[in-house]
Design an enzyme around this catalytic site. Structure first.
Site, PDB file in Angstrom:
ATOM      1  N   TYR A  11       8.858 -20.711  29.420  1.00 33.57           N
ATOM      2  CA  TYR A  11      10.043 -21.530  28.652  1.00 33.57           C
ATOM      3  C   TYR A  11      10.913 -20.707  28.154  1.00 33.57           C
ATOM      4  CZ  TYR A  11      11.655 -24.825  25.052  1.00 33.57           C
ATOM      5  OH  TYR A  11      12.228 -25.734  24.532  1.00 33.57           O
ATOM      6  N   ILE A  12      10.680 -19.839  26.840  1.00 31.87           N
ATOM      7  CA  ILE A  12      11.572 -19.087  26.314  1.00 31.87           C
ATOM      8  C   ILE A  12      12.035 -18.069  27.187  1.00 31.87           C
ATOM      9  CG2 ILE A  12      12.013 -17.785  24.054  1.00 31.87           C
ATOM     10  CD1 ILE A  12       9.627 -19.362  22.759  1.00 31.87           C
ATOM     11  N   ASP A  31       5.579 -11.606  35.586  1.00 35.26           N
ATOM     12  CA  ASP A  31       4.886 -12.831  35.118  1.00 35.26           C
ATOM     13  C   ASP A  31       3.884 -13.076  36.132  1.00 35.26           C
ATOM     14  OD1 ASP A  31       6.500 -15.468  33.544  1.00 35.26           O
ATOM     15  OD2 ASP A  31       4.428 -15.832  34.549  1.00 35.26           O
ATOM     16  N   LEU A  59      -0.258  -8.551  33.568  1.00 33.37           N
ATOM     17  CA  LEU A  59      -0.144  -7.184  32.657  1.00 33.37           C
ATOM     18  C   LEU A  59      -1.618  -6.892  32.066  1.00 33.37           C
ATOM     19  CD1 LEU A  59       3.177  -8.468  31.241  1.00 33.37           C
ATOM     20  CD2 LEU A  59       2.894  -6.301  32.129  1.00 33.37           C
ATOM     21  N   LYS A  85      -0.528 -19.616  24.509  1.00 35.27           N
ATOM     22  CA  LYS A  85       0.076 -19.979  22.999  1.00 35.27           C
ATOM     23  C   LYS A  85      -0.508 -21.263  22.663  1.00 35.27           C
ATOM     24  CE  LYS A  85       3.794 -22.492  24.744  1.00 35.27           C
ATOM     25  NZ  LYS A  85       4.929 -23.498  24.798  1.00 35.27           N
ATOM     26  N   SER A 125       5.665 -15.254  15.899  1.00 28.53           N
ATOM     27  CA  SER A 125       5.984 -16.512  15.276  1.00 28.53           C
ATOM     28  C   SER A 125       5.766 -16.546  13.794  1.00 28.53           C
ATOM     29  CB  SER A 125       4.669 -17.249  16.016  1.00 28.53           C
ATOM     30  OG  SER A 125       4.369 -18.440  15.423  1.00 28.53           O
ATOM     31  N   TYR A 150      -4.941 -17.738  18.210  1.00 31.57           N
ATOM     32  CA  TYR A 150      -3.784 -17.708  18.595  1.00 31.57           C
ATOM     33  C   TYR A 150      -2.980 -16.833  17.452  1.00 31.57           C
ATOM     34  CZ  TYR A 150       1.237 -18.545  18.856  1.00 31.57           C
ATOM     35  OH  TYR A 150       2.563 -18.584  18.829  1.00 31.57           O
ATOM     36  N   LYS A 154      -0.919 -12.929  17.153  1.00 30.55           N
ATOM     37  CA  LYS A 154       0.344 -12.406  16.512  1.00 30.55           C
ATOM     38  C   LYS A 154       0.624 -11.579  15.643  1.00 30.55           C
ATOM     39  CE  LYS A 154       2.435 -14.901  19.743  1.00 30.55           C
ATOM     40  NZ  LYS A 154       3.037 -14.316  21.122  1.00 30.55           N
ATOM     41  N   PHE A 178      10.208 -20.118  14.667  1.00 27.39           N
ATOM     42  CA  PHE A 178       9.566 -21.352  14.348  1.00 27.39           C
ATOM     43  C   PHE A 178       9.633 -22.191  15.584  1.00 27.39           C
ATOM     44  CE2 PHE A 178       9.546 -20.647   9.809  1.00 27.39           C
ATOM     45  CZ  PHE A 178       9.920 -19.342   9.498  1.00 27.39           C
TER      46      PHE A 178
HETATM   47  C1  UD1 Z   1       2.343 -24.274  16.828  1.00 22.81           C
HETATM   48  C2  UD1 Z   1       2.027 -22.753  16.286  1.00 22.81           C
HETATM   49  C3  UD1 Z   1       3.361 -21.921  16.600  1.00 22.81           C
HETATM   50  C4  UD1 Z   1       3.393 -21.653  18.004  1.00 22.81           C
HETATM   51  C5  UD1 Z   1       3.284 -23.032  18.726  1.00 22.81           C
HETATM   52  C6  UD1 Z   1       3.197 -22.921  20.302  1.00 22.81           C
HETATM   53  C7  UD1 Z   1       1.276 -22.853  13.958  1.00 22.81           C
HETATM   54  C8  UD1 Z   1       1.462 -23.336  12.368  1.00 22.81           C
HETATM   55  N1  UD1 Z   1       2.180 -23.088  14.772  1.00 22.81           N
HETATM   56  O1  UD1 Z   1       3.155 -24.812  16.317  1.00 22.81           O
HETATM   57  O2  UD1 Z   1       3.114 -20.930  16.195  1.00 22.81           O
HETATM   58  O3  UD1 Z   1       4.116 -20.893  18.396  1.00 22.81           O
HETATM   59  O4  UD1 Z   1       2.259 -24.025  18.244  1.00 22.81           O
HETATM   60  O5  UD1 Z   1       2.464 -23.728  20.871  1.00 22.81           O
HETATM   61  O6  UD1 Z   1       0.173 -22.472  14.371  1.00 22.81           O
HETATM   62  N2  UD1 Z   1       2.454 -33.161  16.807  1.00 22.81           N
HETATM   63  C9  UD1 Z   1       2.000 -34.646  16.931  1.00 22.81           C
HETATM   64  N3  UD1 Z   1       1.657 -34.961  17.863  1.00 22.81           N
HETATM   65  C10 UD1 Z   1       1.519 -34.413  19.091  1.00 22.81           C
HETATM   66  C11 UD1 Z   1       1.981 -32.837  18.877  1.00 22.81           C
HETATM   67  C12 UD1 Z   1       2.556 -32.688  17.753  1.00 22.81           C
HETATM   68  O7  UD1 Z   1       2.256 -35.110  15.814  1.00 22.81           O
HETATM   69  O8  UD1 Z   1       1.279 -34.702  20.112  1.00 22.81           O
HETATM   70  C13 UD1 Z   1       2.873 -32.699  15.362  1.00 22.81           C
HETATM   71  C14 UD1 Z   1       2.078 -31.374  14.868  1.00 22.81           C
HETATM   72  O9  UD1 Z   1       1.132 -32.091  14.089  1.00 22.81           O
HETATM   73  C15 UD1 Z   1       3.271 -30.944  14.073  1.00 22.81           C
HETATM   74  C16 UD1 Z   1       4.488 -31.008  14.936  1.00 22.81           C
HETATM   75  O10 UD1 Z   1       4.182 -32.050  15.570  1.00 22.81           O
HETATM   76  O11 UD1 Z   1       3.280 -31.222  12.772  1.00 22.81           O
HETATM   77  C17 UD1 Z   1       4.737 -29.799  15.852  1.00 22.81           C
HETATM   78  O12 UD1 Z   1       3.572 -29.531  16.502  1.00 22.81           O
HETATM   79  P1  UD1 Z   1       3.790 -28.422  17.716  1.00 22.81           P
HETATM   80  O13 UD1 Z   1       4.831 -29.042  18.615  1.00 22.81           O
HETATM   81  O14 UD1 Z   1       2.224 -28.429  18.496  1.00 22.81           O
HETATM   82  O15 UD1 Z   1       4.126 -27.096  16.969  1.00 22.81           O
HETATM   83  P2  UD1 Z   1       3.199 -26.450  15.808  1.00 22.81           P
HETATM   84  O16 UD1 Z   1       1.864 -26.894  15.803  1.00 22.81           O
HETATM   85  O17 UD1 Z   1       4.019 -26.591  14.560  1.00 22.81           O
END
Ligand code: UD1
Length: 340
Positions: A11-12, A31, A59, A85, A125, A150, A154, A178
């Site tokens: 993706y990124i 990859d 890798l 991830k 991250s 995970y 990092k 972020f």
């Molecule tokens: C997490 C990791 C981040 C990582 C990323 C990659 C942490 C703090 N963050 O991000 O480092 O790079 O995953 O996968 O560990 N949500 C819902 N419903 C869903 C999915 C998500 O409500 O079905 C909410 C989550 O609770 C969160 C927000 O949406 O509050 C973002 O979630 P998500 O996209 O999974 O990312 P992070 O958990 O923030």
């Protein structure tokens, strides 16, 4: 300049390859296609007019990696994305995560050292900050005990890189992302998780297009204005552009120390409900969602202090949440259409 992008069909990675090629860099992708497909190289070619060279191997295979670096010792720099991830999966399968994410990094650093390749940009991250004591979170915030294997990979990866720098000519930039979302404006590349998405925005777009029945919103009792958790969402193209700037900074000897760290975020936090509202506004659709329990391991809120990145890299995230959501939706529609 010749740049190795590991995980370049991901993706990124794929968005970064596009930006690198646009700025005239020659890209080699390595990859193992564990969470992507070789067709992405063709999609990149449709966008940039240049098909990146793609070598398909793992890798974590030390012999293959060392052979690769011997054959390609004219590489000027490496951007290392290739890693697992999924936070939840890492809790279930910690050894898999440590083995994959750390072995690959070690093999890459060894290959670089053996062949005089000095520059690496590492995909880190904001998870390294855990739930920060102060918001917005700057690069000087303390590293907290990792919430998941995970996240720990990092943190350990940054340590491995720092220790290697102490005994070699290596230079490294760790970019702490972020929450990257959105897709390229051509809708040719985007986030394509295999199986059920873990992340919010792919789950939203798959729900809106009818693949999922509803989105589960993980908790509405957080101490935030609307009770849902807050993150700093950043457009993947803004993120990709920062990688090109970081590589050029290294190649042009602009680094202030041998190991630099930058936050890549917008500086704005949005709650899950705000992301949903933005999605509904820009698409005109009504999203089916339900509030469910909190997801284990989730933090309440985090957003970046991007000031240091803005100043030092001369980079700023430009795209807002509406643009991010709309591009993700356009990509989802185009992708589903292409499968018909
Ligand atoms: C997490 C990791 C981040 C990582 C990323 C990659 C942490 C703090 N963050 O991000 O480092 O790079 O995953 O996968 O560990 N949500 C819902 N419903 C869903 C999915 C998500 O409500 O079905 C909410 C989550 O609770 C969160 C927000 O949406 O509050 C973002 O979630 P998500 O996209 O999974 O990312 P992070 O958990 O923030």
């Amino acid at each position: 300049m010749k740049i190795l992008v590991t995980g370049g069909t991901g993706y990124i990675g794929s968005h970064t390859v596009v930006e690198l090629q646009t700025k005239g860099h020659e890209v080699i992708i390595v990859d193992n296609l564990s969470n992507s497909s070789a067709e992405i190289a063709d999609k990149i070619a449709l966008i940039t007019g240049v098909k990146p060279r793609l070598e398909i191997f793992d890798l974590t295979d030390g012999n293959r990696t060392s052979d690769f670096f011997e054959r390609n010792n004219d590489i000027a720099g490496v951007i290392h994305f290739a890693a697992f991830k999924a936070v939840g999966e890492s809790v279930q399968k910690p050894l898999l995560y440590y083995q994959n994410n750390l072995t690959s990094l070690i093999n890459i650093l060894q290959g670089m050292n053996d062949n005089g390749i000095q520059n690496i940009v590492f995909s880190s991250s904001c998870t390294v900050y855990g739930q920060p004591d102060e918001l917005p979170v700057s690069e000087s915030a303390p590293i907290k005990i990792a919430e998941s294997p995970y996240g720990n990979t990092k943190q350990i990866s940054e340590e491995i890189i720092k220790d290697t720098i102490n005994t070699s000519d290596l230079h490294a930039i760790a970019l702490r992302y972020f929450n990257p979302i959105g897709a390229h404006e051509t809708a040719l590349i985007g986030e394509l998780p295999i199986g059920v998405p873990n992340n919010l925005v792919p789950f939203i777009t798959q729900t809106a297009i009818g693949i999922r029945d509803y989105l589960s919103v993980f908790g509405d009792t957080y101490p935030t204005p609307d009770g849902t958790a807050i993150r700093d969402y950043i457009h993947v193209v803004d993120l990709a552009k920062a990688h090109v700037i970081a590589v050029d900074r290294m190649l042009n000897d602009k680094m202030k120390t041998d190991f630099e760290v930058f936050n890549l975020g917008t500086g704005f936090g949005y709650s899950v409900l705000e992301v949903i509202n933005s999605f509904e506004k820009v698409t005109g659709l009504k999203l089916n969602y339900k509030i469910v329990d909190r997801r284990e391991g989730d933090i309440t809120q985090v957003w970046a202090d991007p000031e240091y990145s803005n100043k030092e890299l001369g980079w700023k995230a430009e795209k807002g949440i509406d643009e991010m959501n709309l591009s993700a939706w356009k990509w989802e529609m185009a992708y589903q259409e292409s499968k018909k």
